[in-house]
Design a protein around this motif. Sequence first.
Motif, PDB file in Angstrom:
ATOM      1  N   TYR A 370      82.285  33.753 -76.303  1.00  0.00           N
ATOM      2  CA  TYR A 370      82.326  32.774 -77.380  1.00  0.00           C
ATOM      3  C   TYR A 370      83.812  32.490 -77.889  1.00  0.00           C
ATOM      4  CZ  TYR A 370      80.683  31.226 -81.883  1.00  0.00           C
ATOM      5  OH  TYR A 370      80.217  30.614 -83.203  1.00  0.00           O
ATOM      6  N   VAL A 371      84.606  33.110 -77.314  1.00  0.00           N
ATOM      7  CA  VAL A 371      86.026  33.145 -77.958  1.00  0.00           C
ATOM      8  C   VAL A 371      86.683  32.109 -78.053  1.00  0.00           C
ATOM      9  CG1 VAL A 371      87.183  33.332 -75.912  1.00  0.00           C
ATOM     10  CG2 VAL A 371      88.216  34.276 -77.724  1.00  0.00           C
ATOM     11  N   ASN A 372      86.379  30.808 -77.173  1.00  0.00           N
ATOM     12  CA  ASN A 372      87.133  29.440 -77.550  1.00  0.00           C
ATOM     13  C   ASN A 372      86.479  28.805 -78.913  1.00  0.00           C
ATOM     14  OD1 ASN A 372      88.962  29.157 -75.397  1.00  0.00           O
ATOM     15  ND2 ASN A 372      87.242  29.293 -73.980  1.00  0.00           N
ATOM     16  N   THR A 373      84.910  29.107 -78.768  1.00  0.00           N
ATOM     17  CA  THR A 373      84.121  28.681 -80.159  1.00  0.00           C
ATOM     18  C   THR A 373      84.877  29.256 -81.409  1.00  0.00           C
ATOM     19  OG1 THR A 373      82.200  28.253 -78.562  1.00  0.00           O
ATOM     20  CG2 THR A 373      82.038  28.433 -81.265  1.00  0.00           C
ATOM     21  N   ALA A 374      85.050  30.413 -81.060  1.00  0.00           N
ATOM     22  CA  ALA A 374      85.496  31.361 -82.342  1.00  0.00           C
ATOM     23  C   ALA A 374      87.052  30.650 -82.762  1.00  0.00           C
ATOM     24  CB  ALA A 374      85.615  32.692 -81.933  1.00  0.00           C
ATOM     25  N   MET A 375      87.840  30.493 -81.975  1.00  0.00           N
ATOM     26  CA  MET A 375      89.062  29.889 -82.058  1.00  0.00           C
ATOM     27  C   MET A 375      89.194  28.648 -83.043  1.00  0.00           C
ATOM     28  SD  MET A 375      91.615  31.679 -81.096  1.00  0.00           S
ATOM     29  CE  MET A 375      92.187  33.166 -80.159  1.00  0.00           C
ATOM     30  N   GLU A 376      87.935  27.680 -82.593  1.00  0.00           N
ATOM     31  CA  GLU A 376      87.873  26.364 -83.169  1.00  0.00           C
ATOM     32  C   GLU A 376      87.248  26.636 -84.486  1.00  0.00           C
ATOM     33  OE1 GLU A 376      84.788  24.417 -80.849  1.00  0.00           O
ATOM     34  OE2 GLU A 376      86.210  23.956 -79.014  1.00  0.00           O
ATOM     35  N   ARG A 377      86.380  27.754 -84.804  1.00  0.00           N
ATOM     36  CA  ARG A 377      86.107  28.191 -86.200  1.00  0.00           C
ATOM     37  C   ARG A 377      87.032  28.649 -86.722  1.00  0.00           C
ATOM     38  NH1 ARG A 377      80.736  31.672 -85.850  1.00  0.00           N
ATOM     39  NH2 ARG A 377      81.264  31.704 -88.075  1.00  0.00           N
ATOM     40  N   LEU A 378      87.980  29.418 -86.279  1.00  0.00           N
ATOM     41  CA  LEU A 378      89.094  29.784 -87.026  1.00  0.00           C
ATOM     42  C   LEU A 378      89.995  28.755 -87.551  1.00  0.00           C
ATOM     43  CD1 LEU A 378      90.317  32.370 -87.793  1.00  0.00           C
ATOM     44  CD2 LEU A 378      91.679  32.569 -85.653  1.00  0.00           C
ATOM     45  N   GLN A 379      90.010  27.875 -86.668  1.00  0.00           N
ATOM     46  CA  GLN A 379      90.881  26.606 -87.031  1.00  0.00           C
ATOM     47  C   GLN A 379      90.434  26.014 -88.402  1.00  0.00           C
ATOM     48  OE1 GLN A 379      93.500  25.075 -84.732  1.00  0.00           O
ATOM     49  NE2 GLN A 379      94.464  24.504 -86.677  1.00  0.00           N
ATOM     50  N   LYS A 380      89.212  26.111 -88.640  1.00  0.00           N
ATOM     51  CA  LYS A 380      88.397  25.670 -89.850  1.00  0.00           C
ATOM     52  C   LYS A 380      88.346  26.560 -90.909  1.00  0.00           C
ATOM     53  CE  LYS A 380      85.815  22.293 -86.592  1.00  0.00           C
ATOM     54  NZ  LYS A 380      84.610  22.005 -85.901  1.00  0.00           N
ATOM     55  N   ALA A 381      88.632  27.538 -90.599  1.00  0.00           N
ATOM     56  CA  ALA A 381      88.406  28.623 -91.607  1.00  0.00           C
ATOM     57  C   ALA A 381      87.019  29.026 -91.668  1.00  0.00           C
ATOM     58  CB  ALA A 381      88.983  28.474 -93.020  1.00  0.00           C
ATOM     59  N   ASP A 382      86.441  29.047 -90.805  1.00  0.00           N
ATOM     60  CA  ASP A 382      84.807  29.174 -90.725  1.00  0.00           C
ATOM     61  C   ASP A 382      84.441  30.553 -90.176  1.00  0.00           C
ATOM     62  OD1 ASP A 382      82.246  28.897 -90.666  1.00  0.00           O
ATOM     63  OD2 ASP A 382      81.834  27.932 -88.831  1.00  0.00           O
ATOM     64  N   VAL A 383      85.121  31.611 -90.894  1.00  0.00           N
ATOM     65  CA  VAL A 383      84.711  32.928 -90.579  1.00  0.00           C
ATOM     66  C   VAL A 383      84.824  33.725 -91.552  1.00  0.00           C
ATOM     67  CG1 VAL A 383      87.147  33.432 -89.947  1.00  0.00           C
ATOM     68  CG2 VAL A 383      85.258  35.001 -88.888  1.00  0.00           C
ATOM     69  N   ARG A 384      83.657  34.823 -91.839  1.00  0.00           N
ATOM     70  CA  ARG A 384      83.772  35.583 -92.982  1.00  0.00           C
ATOM     71  C   ARG A 384      83.793  37.065 -92.433  1.00  0.00           C
ATOM     72  NH1 ARG A 384      79.855  38.373 -95.428  1.00  0.00           N
ATOM     73  NH2 ARG A 384      80.264  39.098 -97.616  1.00  0.00           N
ATOM     74  N   TYR A 385      85.142  37.742 -92.285  1.00  0.00           N
ATOM     75  CA  TYR A 385      86.151  37.289 -92.753  1.00  0.00           C
ATOM     76  C   TYR A 385      87.231  37.224 -91.058  1.00  0.00           C
ATOM     77  CZ  TYR A 385      85.345  36.946 -97.618  1.00  0.00           C
ATOM     78  OH  TYR A 385      84.926  36.572 -98.759  1.00  0.00           O
ATOM     79  N   ARG A 386      86.523  38.009 -90.384  1.00  0.00           N
ATOM     80  CA  ARG A 386      87.521  38.340 -89.168  1.00  0.00           C
ATOM     81  C   ARG A 386      86.658  38.330 -88.064  1.00  0.00           C
ATOM     82  NH1 ARG A 386      92.817  37.924 -89.765  1.00  0.00           N
ATOM     83  NH2 ARG A 386      94.179  39.594 -88.508  1.00  0.00           N
ATOM     84  N   PHE A 387      86.909  37.690 -86.803  1.00  0.00           N
ATOM     85  CA  PHE A 387      86.243  37.672 -85.573  1.00  0.00           C
ATOM     86  C   PHE A 387      86.695  39.125 -84.829  1.00  0.00           C
ATOM     87  CE2 PHE A 387      85.731  32.858 -85.902  1.00  0.00           C
ATOM     88  CZ  PHE A 387      84.415  32.885 -85.906  1.00  0.00           C
ATOM     89  N   VAL A 388      85.845  39.535 -84.068  1.00  0.00           N
ATOM     90  CA  VAL A 388      86.116  40.856 -83.499  1.00  0.00           C
ATOM     91  C   VAL A 388      85.293  40.776 -81.942  1.00  0.00           C
ATOM     92  CG1 VAL A 388      85.908  43.260 -83.188  1.00  0.00           C
ATOM     93  CG2 VAL A 388      86.565  42.348 -85.318  1.00  0.00           C
ATOM     94  N   ILE A 389      86.033  40.682 -80.935  1.00  0.00           N
ATOM     95  CA  ILE A 389      85.391  40.586 -79.673  1.00  0.00           C
ATOM     96  C   ILE A 389      84.786  41.987 -79.283  1.00  0.00           C
ATOM     97  CG2 ILE A 389      85.721  39.740 -77.338  1.00  0.00           C
ATOM     98  CD1 ILE A 389      88.301  38.414 -78.115  1.00  0.00           C
ATOM     99  N   ASP A 390      83.582  41.891 -78.806  1.00  0.00           N
ATOM    100  CA  ASP A 390      83.098  43.062 -78.284  1.00  0.00           C
ATOM    101  C   ASP A 390      83.620  43.042 -76.830  1.00  0.00           C
ATOM    102  OD1 ASP A 390      81.448  45.194 -77.101  1.00  0.00           O
ATOM    103  OD2 ASP A 390      79.684  44.213 -78.122  1.00  0.00           O
ATOM    104  N   ILE A 391      84.571  43.716 -76.825  1.00  0.00           N
ATOM    105  CA  ILE A 391      85.367  43.709 -75.098  1.00  0.00           C
ATOM    106  C   ILE A 391      84.358  44.668 -74.247  1.00  0.00           C
ATOM    107  CG2 ILE A 391      87.171  44.482 -73.899  1.00  0.00           C
ATOM    108  CD1 ILE A 391      87.674  42.017 -75.243  1.00  0.00           C
TER     109      ILE A 391
END
Length: 398
Positions: A370-391
């Motif tokens: 989902y990381v590329n979608t997360a980057m797109e959302r981050l560009q739009k400030a669409d996150v509350r408040y930090r994405f964390v990847i379940d590596i």
Amino acid sequence: MAKSPEQQHPTKAFGWAATDPSGVLSPFKFSRRATGEKDVRFKVLYCGICHSDLHMVKNEWGSSTYPLVPGATGEKDVRFKVLYCGICHSDLHMVKNEWGSSTYPLVPGHEIVGIVTEVGSKVEKLKVGDKVGVGCMVGACHSCDNCANDLENYCPKMILTYGATYYDGTTTYGGYSDVMVAEERYVVRFPDNLPLDAGAPLLCAGITVYSPLQHFGFTKPGMHIGVVGLGGLGHVAVKFAKAFGVKVTVISTSPSKKKEATEHLGADSFLVSRDPDQMQAALGTMDGIIDTVSAVHPLFPLIGLLKSHGKLVMVGAPDRPLELPIFPLLMGRKIVAGSCIGGMKETQEMIDFAGKHNITADVEVISIDYVNTAMERLQKADVRYRFVIDIGNTLKAA
């Protein structure tokens, strides 16, 4: 002939990398060095996504474009015949593309946490099974004044966790990967009660706001501190400031964030920076302000909120210069300063403080695919408040 990323070191590794300035991440095979005598190897379980990751994968910070003719120009030009032009040291950096240019392939991630699997023979403070993390840096010169004073983050030869050149000449790769190796000096031990997923962003966002709160004396009970922006940095700044016992006002352009700031995060008050009446009423009321905004924004109204001798500390990183009004600084002996993460001693102190006061980031845990979608959302400030990847649970499956 240069070795491929897979052949540079003896231990195979796997992650996701950007291969060009499009910033699109995809599966990537590379290698990690063998565990040296002072090294700690750990299995990566989680890695936070910082806004700087987005800048880096898209090469948005400071890269030079060619052909390049050095010498400053302005927006409102006057044409004249050039007779002389000075040579600035920045010209040297620019013509050699030495400032902030991303190199590919690039494995991002500097909010990296996991479990120790191996330690070198001279490792003293960590053991197999410990919960640990690596933040924004993995090396420094260890001989300058900054390093001698536990300020490796300001060392001129500080080595970033990813996209930099390590002592051995190889490229550093970050935490969007299955395994990490770092010198013990740059590894932080996590308290047992601090969850790794919600604790990971503290290795960048947490220390970025904790350090200026401490350094500029914003921790004394009774002080009034402003926090500009309620994003990845801002929401953590509120939590740390409240834990220190100070009065906190969140300053935001979005009236809709008032309930979140006051009821969820515990801020004492909320100020809409676009409301002239609210800003006027708050003039000269704050001892200090932590500005976390990474977009271009006016500083004049913020300086007006400060008391005499107040300090406005910038921790966000806008991609264009901001205007700095001088007159309001003179009238009150006010200061505009900057701060960048913290040294390793202070970073461990911050993590221990977070464990003691149960401070974590508010996170949205995602899978690696989902990381590329997360980057797109981050560009739009669409996150509350930090994405964390379940590596740990999703990287192999991807």
